[in-house]
Design a protein around this motif. Sequence first.
Motif, short mmCIF file in Angstrom:
data_model
loop_
_atom_site.label_atom_id
_atom_site.label_comp_id
_atom_site.label_asym_id
_atom_site.label_seq_id
_atom_site.Cartn_x
_atom_site.Cartn_y
_atom_site.Cartn_z
N SER A 171 0.84 -1.20 0.00
CA SER A 171 0.00 0.00 0.00
C SER A 171 0.88 1.25 0.00
O SER A 171 1.74 1.42 0.87
CB SER A 171 -0.91 0.00 1.23
OG SER A 171 -1.84 -1.06 1.14
N ILE A 172 0.67 2.12 -0.99
CA ILE A 172 1.46 3.35 -1.15
C ILE A 172 0.51 4.56 -1.14
O ILE A 172 -0.55 4.53 -1.77
CB ILE A 172 2.25 3.31 -2.48
CG1 ILE A 172 3.20 2.12 -2.50
CG2 ILE A 172 3.02 4.62 -2.68
CD1 ILE A 172 4.33 2.20 -1.50
N TRP A 173 0.92 5.60 -0.42
CA TRP A 173 0.10 6.81 -0.39
C TRP A 173 0.29 7.61 -1.68
O TRP A 173 1.40 7.95 -2.06
CB TRP A 173 0.48 7.68 0.80
CG TRP A 173 -0.34 8.93 0.90
CD1 TRP A 173 0.03 10.19 0.54
CD2 TRP A 173 -1.69 9.03 1.36
NE1 TRP A 173 -0.99 11.08 0.76
CE2 TRP A 173 -2.07 10.40 1.25
CE3 TRP A 173 -2.61 8.11 1.85
CZ2 TRP A 173 -3.33 10.85 1.63
CZ3 TRP A 173 -3.88 8.56 2.23
CH2 TRP A 173 -4.22 9.92 2.12
N ASN A 174 -0.82 7.84 -2.37
CA ASN A 174 -0.78 8.63 -3.61
C ASN A 174 -1.14 10.07 -3.27
O ASN A 174 -2.29 10.39 -2.93
CB ASN A 174 -1.78 8.04 -4.62
CG ASN A 174 -1.65 8.70 -5.98
OD1 ASN A 174 -1.54 9.92 -6.09
ND2 ASN A 174 -1.70 7.89 -7.03
N GLU A 175 -0.13 10.93 -3.33
CA GLU A 175 -0.35 12.33 -2.95
C GLU A 175 -1.33 13.04 -3.87
O GLU A 175 -2.08 13.91 -3.45
CB GLU A 175 0.98 13.07 -2.93
CG GLU A 175 1.93 12.61 -1.84
CD GLU A 175 3.20 13.44 -1.80
OE1 GLU A 175 3.32 14.37 -2.63
OE2 GLU A 175 4.06 13.16 -0.94
N HIS A 176 -1.34 12.69 -5.15
CA HIS A 176 -2.23 13.35 -6.10
C HIS A 176 -3.68 12.97 -5.85
O HIS A 176 -4.57 13.82 -5.95
CB HIS A 176 -1.83 12.96 -7.54
CG HIS A 176 -0.47 13.42 -7.92
ND1 HIS A 176 -0.16 14.76 -8.13
CD2 HIS A 176 0.69 12.73 -8.13
CE1 HIS A 176 1.12 14.88 -8.45
NE2 HIS A 176 1.66 13.65 -8.46
N LEU A 177 -3.91 11.72 -5.50
CA LEU A 177 -5.27 11.26 -5.25
C LEU A 177 -5.68 11.44 -3.80
O LEU A 177 -6.86 11.41 -3.46
CB LEU A 177 -5.41 9.78 -5.65
CG LEU A 177 -5.16 9.43 -7.11
CD1 LEU A 177 -5.28 7.93 -7.31
CD2 LEU A 177 -6.17 10.17 -8.00
N GLY A 178 -4.68 11.60 -2.92
CA GLY A 178 -4.97 11.74 -1.51
C GLY A 178 -5.50 10.46 -0.90
O GLY A 178 -6.36 10.51 0.00
N GLU A 179 -5.03 9.32 -1.37
CA GLU A 179 -5.50 8.03 -0.84
C GLU A 179 -4.44 6.96 -1.04
O GLU A 179 -3.47 7.15 -1.79
CB GLU A 179 -6.79 7.61 -1.54
CG GLU A 179 -6.63 7.41 -3.03
CD GLU A 179 -7.93 7.06 -3.73
OE1 GLU A 179 -7.86 6.35 -4.76
OE2 GLU A 179 -9.00 7.49 -3.25
#
Length: 234
Positions: A171-179
């Motif tokens: 699981s990686i945090w996607n800064e662009h999607l905020g999720e």
Amino acid sequence: MKAKHELKIEHKYFQAVKDGRKKFEIRKNDRGFQEGDLLILREYDPITQEFLGRIMKVEISYMTDYAQQDGYVVLGIEEIWEGEELTEIKKVVIPKFVAEFLGSHWEDGEPAKEDKADLIRNQEHYIRSFGTSELKNWIVKADNFILFVEAAMNGYEVEKEKLYYVELPVSIWNEHLGELETKYGYLKYDITSDETKIAVCDPWNLRNFKSKLTEETIKSIDERYWAFAVEVEG
């Protein structure tokens, strides 16, 4: 250069080949058969488990695996005249654990005193002596005792172990999607330090992050990793 493969063949099939009625053999392709190779067919009685003495030389004239079980081939064969020159005996390929057994029991993989015929006559004794080991499970398979004997008498090559990547969901945090989003990470194993890490990498640069590992190595790191193993193609 022709390779030579020695095979047992039941009496009824031997006679059919001898009479010219049977011009093919269906065999497991564990010898690396090639067109032009020679087959030494030894007449065999499966009931008494003894060779009957007659031998015939044939040449592989054609090969196909069309509509065959996985790993099996159809060999088109032609009988050849006595006196054809044999320039190479092709070594059989055996698993690593079989090679280790031969190396530990016989120097250079050679029996000290017994000849090939004696090994075949006393195969039940040898199989019993293997107990319930991995070797016994391999050797009782169809024709594997003959492979074992040929390896002991004529030398062998060790089968290449399959290699795997360990592909793990991360699981990686996607800064662009905020999720959080799920990507795949790959186990990286440094054999010199026994260090492992999981890296998520650019799919165009996988080689710097993946380790090609054997099943034994993967399970020695953590048995749970084996469920995520992906065989390396080629």
